[in-house]
Design an enzyme around this catalytic site. Sequence first.
Site, mmCIF file in Angstrom:
data_model
loop_
_atom_site.group_PDB
_atom_site.id
_atom_site.type_symbol
_atom_site.label_atom_id
_atom_site.label_comp_id
_atom_site.label_asym_id
_atom_site.label_seq_id
_atom_site.Cartn_x
_atom_site.Cartn_y
_atom_site.Cartn_z
ATOM 1 N N SER A 80 -38.764 26.198 -39.363
ATOM 2 C CA SER A 80 -39.629 27.192 -38.730
ATOM 3 C C SER A 80 -40.110 26.677 -37.375
ATOM 4 C CB SER A 80 -40.789 27.545 -39.667
ATOM 5 O OG SER A 80 -41.362 28.777 -39.293
ATOM 6 N N ASP A 194 -36.559 32.471 -42.492
ATOM 7 C CA ASP A 194 -37.287 31.210 -42.295
ATOM 8 C C ASP A 194 -36.926 30.156 -43.345
ATOM 9 O OD1 ASP A 194 -39.485 29.255 -42.294
ATOM 10 O OD2 ASP A 194 -40.472 30.657 -40.927
#
Length: 315
Positions: A80, A194
Amino acid sequence: MSRLLAVAAVVAALSGGACGGSPPPPPVVASKPEQTVKAVPPPKIALVLGGGGARGFAHVGVLRALEHEKIPLSLVVGTSVGSLIGALYAADPNTFELEWKSFKIEKDDLFDFSLFAATTGPVKGDAVRKFVAENVKEQQIERFKVPYVAVAADLNTGERVLFKSGSIVDAVRASVSIPGVFTPVRIGNRTLVDGGVVANLAIDVARDQGADIVIASNITQRVVDYEVNDVVSIIMQSINIMMGEMAKFQQKAADVVITPDIGDVGTMDFTQKKRCMQAGIAAVEAERGAISAAIRKYYTDRGGEPPAGGLPSIR
């Protein structure tokens, strides 16, 4: 009588030799073999950067402090926001420039909200692509100065997807795609989101890439947010809680865990960059002893000694 005189003469001769002659040679003692110290190659040290939105600015401070302590990194693994900060550094390991670029990042540079994309996620992701294309010095991962891995997740299968080569724009766009917030990205035959869904602290990835020592920067510890008042903030905080719980178990596999004290910084709060960076520096200083111990252990476990004056560069 003559026999007694002969014995006496022999005794006298021996006594005289003991008093006036040369002393007997000392006993021969076997010398102990000298202990040799093995030549041990420098450790491959990996830095694992976790996700956590705007709290990712703490990663900048972590990198700055590690550089100050002359801890050479041979691998950066990011999930991320960790993939974004990691890319900025690994492409060009200069923490002064990294800090300068990070201070310029604003929310709109990463979050381009659009009503037209709301069915799959209100953030299109084009802004992230543009930012990475303009600010990461090398666009192909295999050309980075420090080896790098970005972690994403396959939305359909739940598998980890690792970006170790190819386009850094694709890698970061996939790794930061928070489900329900970013529109998932299609790369090849996969739909990606993600990496925090599967591995917010991808320590095992670093091990699989040959890391001897793993330092993890965890920014989802004690996450608190009282400004949860819309769909996006609800999703973001929910994912932060999930990633924080996951990281409690994942961080056990690290040699050193860096935990900046920024749990009260909101995921989309870009107003506390300086505080986050300073917290990252302070967190490294707090773990300086643990880092030194991990390096010493690496050498002693292999029959060697840490080099005097710090570690040589192993890039």
